[in-house]
Design an enzyme around this catalytic site. Sequence first.
Site, short mmCIF file in Angstrom:
data_model
loop_
_atom_site.label_atom_id
_atom_site.label_comp_id
_atom_site.label_asym_id
_atom_site.label_seq_id
_atom_site.Cartn_x
_atom_site.Cartn_y
_atom_site.Cartn_z
N GLU A 45 -6.82 41.78 27.83
CA GLU A 45 -5.55 42.49 27.60
C GLU A 45 -5.28 43.50 28.72
O GLU A 45 -4.13 43.82 29.01
CB GLU A 45 -5.56 43.20 26.24
CG GLU A 45 -5.73 42.28 25.03
CD GLU A 45 -4.45 41.59 24.58
OE1 GLU A 45 -3.41 41.71 25.26
OE2 GLU A 45 -4.50 40.89 23.54
N LYS A 87 1.82 50.18 28.54
CA LYS A 87 2.33 49.77 27.22
C LYS A 87 3.34 50.79 26.70
O LYS A 87 4.37 50.42 26.12
CB LYS A 87 1.18 49.59 26.23
CG LYS A 87 1.70 49.19 24.86
CD LYS A 87 0.85 48.24 24.12
CE LYS A 87 1.58 47.77 22.85
NZ LYS A 87 0.74 47.03 21.96
N HIS A 142 -9.72 36.92 19.83
CA HIS A 142 -8.33 37.03 20.25
C HIS A 142 -8.22 37.19 21.78
O HIS A 142 -7.44 36.49 22.44
CB HIS A 142 -7.67 38.22 19.54
CG HIS A 142 -6.28 38.49 20.04
ND1 HIS A 142 -5.22 37.63 19.83
CD2 HIS A 142 -5.78 39.52 20.77
CE1 HIS A 142 -4.13 38.11 20.39
NE2 HIS A 142 -4.43 39.26 20.98
N ASN A 165 3.35 39.74 25.45
CA ASN A 165 2.78 38.52 24.87
C ASN A 165 2.40 37.50 25.92
O ASN A 165 2.21 36.32 25.59
CB ASN A 165 3.77 37.91 23.88
CG ASN A 165 3.90 38.79 22.65
OD1 ASN A 165 2.92 39.15 22.03
ND2 ASN A 165 5.13 39.15 22.33
N HIS A 188 -2.33 32.12 20.73
CA HIS A 188 -2.26 32.12 19.26
C HIS A 188 -2.49 30.71 18.71
O HIS A 188 -3.08 30.53 17.64
CB HIS A 188 -0.92 32.66 18.77
CG HIS A 188 -0.84 34.16 18.78
ND1 HIS A 188 0.34 34.85 18.63
CD2 HIS A 188 -1.80 35.10 18.91
CE1 HIS A 188 0.11 36.15 18.68
NE2 HIS A 188 -1.19 36.33 18.85
N GLU A 208 11.05 45.01 20.14
CA GLU A 208 10.92 43.73 20.82
C GLU A 208 12.20 42.89 20.80
O GLU A 208 12.20 41.71 20.41
CB GLU A 208 9.74 42.93 20.23
CG GLU A 208 9.24 41.85 21.18
CD GLU A 208 7.94 41.20 20.74
OE1 GLU A 208 6.95 41.94 20.55
OE2 GLU A 208 7.92 39.99 20.58
N LYS A 214 2.90 48.15 16.01
CA LYS A 214 2.92 46.86 15.32
C LYS A 214 1.78 46.85 14.32
O LYS A 214 0.63 47.12 14.66
CB LYS A 214 2.73 45.71 16.32
CG LYS A 214 3.99 45.34 17.05
CD LYS A 214 3.79 44.03 17.80
CE LYS A 214 5.06 43.65 18.55
NZ LYS A 214 4.84 42.47 19.41
N ARG A 247 6.26 53.87 0.24
CA ARG A 247 7.33 53.61 1.22
C ARG A 247 7.09 54.28 2.57
O ARG A 247 8.01 54.55 3.32
CB ARG A 247 8.70 54.02 0.68
CG ARG A 247 9.09 53.26 -0.57
CD ARG A 247 10.59 53.12 -0.71
NE ARG A 247 10.90 52.29 -1.84
CZ ARG A 247 11.12 52.74 -3.07
NH1 ARG A 247 11.07 54.03 -3.31
NH2 ARG A 247 11.39 51.90 -4.03
N ARG A 286 9.70 43.95 25.56
CA ARG A 286 8.40 44.09 24.90
C ARG A 286 7.69 42.73 24.76
O ARG A 286 6.47 42.66 24.73
CB ARG A 286 8.54 44.76 23.52
CG ARG A 286 7.18 44.98 22.86
CD ARG A 286 7.19 45.96 21.71
NE ARG A 286 5.85 46.09 21.16
CZ ARG A 286 5.46 47.01 20.32
NH1 ARG A 286 6.33 47.91 19.91
NH2 ARG A 286 4.23 47.04 19.87
N HIS A 334 0.04 34.76 25.05
CA HIS A 334 -0.17 34.77 23.60
C HIS A 334 0.40 33.53 22.89
O HIS A 334 -0.07 33.18 21.82
CB HIS A 334 0.43 36.03 22.98
CG HIS A 334 -0.42 37.27 23.23
ND1 HIS A 334 -0.73 37.70 24.50
CD2 HIS A 334 -1.01 38.15 22.39
CE1 HIS A 334 -1.47 38.80 24.42
NE2 HIS A 334 -1.66 39.09 23.15
N1 GLY Z 1 0.48 43.43 21.46
C1 GLY Z 1 1.84 43.20 21.76
C2 GLY Z 1 2.76 44.31 21.38
O1 GLY Z 1 2.30 45.33 20.91
O2 GLY Z 1 3.94 44.18 21.52
#
Ligand code: GLY
Length: 384
Positions: free
Chosen positions: A200, A242, A281, A260, A267, A252, A158, A136, A256, A263
């Site tokens: 990025e 960031k 990517h 993206n 994606h 998010e 993430k 956990r 946040r 993206h």
């Molecule tokens: N790579 C996008 C984020 O971490 O929100």
Amino acid sequence: MSAMNTHSNTTASGGPREVIVDLGARSYPIVIGPGLLERAGSLIAGHLRRPKTAIVTDENVAALHLETLVSTLEREGIDTSAIKVPAGEQSKCFTELARVSDALLEAGIERSDTIIAFGGGVVGDLAGFAAAILRRGVNFIQIPTSLLAQVDSSVGGKTGIDMSSGKNLIGAFHQPVLVIADTGLLNTLPEREFRAGYAEVVKYGLINDAAFYDWLDTNWRAIACGDTAARMHVVESSCRAKAAIVAADEREHGQRALLNLGHTFGHAFEAATGYSDRLLHGEAVALGMVLAHGFSAHLGLCAQELTGRVAAHLEKAGLPVRLDQINGHLPPPTELLNIMRQDKKTEAGKLTFILTRGVGEAFVAKDVGDDDVLAYLNQVPELQ
Ligand code: GLY
């Protein structure tokens, strides 16, 4: 200090830089600089509850750098073991998650021990997710080895794996307790991977820092050629950008999503190319950012010439900017739209896009109509 001044003077004076991700009791530092791996043991020691760790890494990184990491941990009296996964996006799957989790349990990793994710974005996402769910939740530390991981995926918590219907669809938010970004490790990256990570970096300028974008446009060659000061500045500025966004919106719910940019399109191209090395990517993000600007222009939000400017910068840096630069066939617009619907940001069937009014003026648009997306894709020449 103005944003322009922040990016105008980048001599590598002093030692490593530190950026804090400010999340109250769960705040953590990102330590940035060349040569940090050799002394990672002493940086890590103060963040352990018990001097026992397990390193999750991939076979490529292990061959180059695992011995260095194990030695520095052992010098600090930190017990460690290593679990290797195959390099590549295919490792972000349930099978590898189960194998890594079993190996962590076999290594005797308990709640007060620490998992070290040592590799690029794939290893960070997979090991971070294992850390989130093992017993956990156990602590984890990120030692990102790729540019993409140093400027993006290792920061912000993430974690997750891919599903056949889309990327990162199973996962958890689980913040690391420390990130060590050794910019010297970037010298051992294959050039294509470095360039993919650079997409990025450009993203942060395009989102909300026009001065950083201008600085990149002037300095991209020094960055590509391995200039230490320039690379440190790139990683530090990206992590600062960031960290600010993550501190303001960890889960998010709002801004946040700006991270993206490119993206939603990107994606879809990754999924359409089977997450293979047909398209990395970062390359998908580069193409996606060009399309996000093209789509913004199509909607009358920004000048058409902006798309060309952004594409020219990415192309100089060696990134693909036209869909015919992807090897092989791409699905038609209607199918691409269906793939985009799997995006995690889709709300009540409506796609979310990051659109822009200019360099550094990106915003989240939650009400984009399918018709608009299709009308735009139907006029992209390479999709005809
Ligand atoms: N790579 C996008 C984020 O971490 O929100």
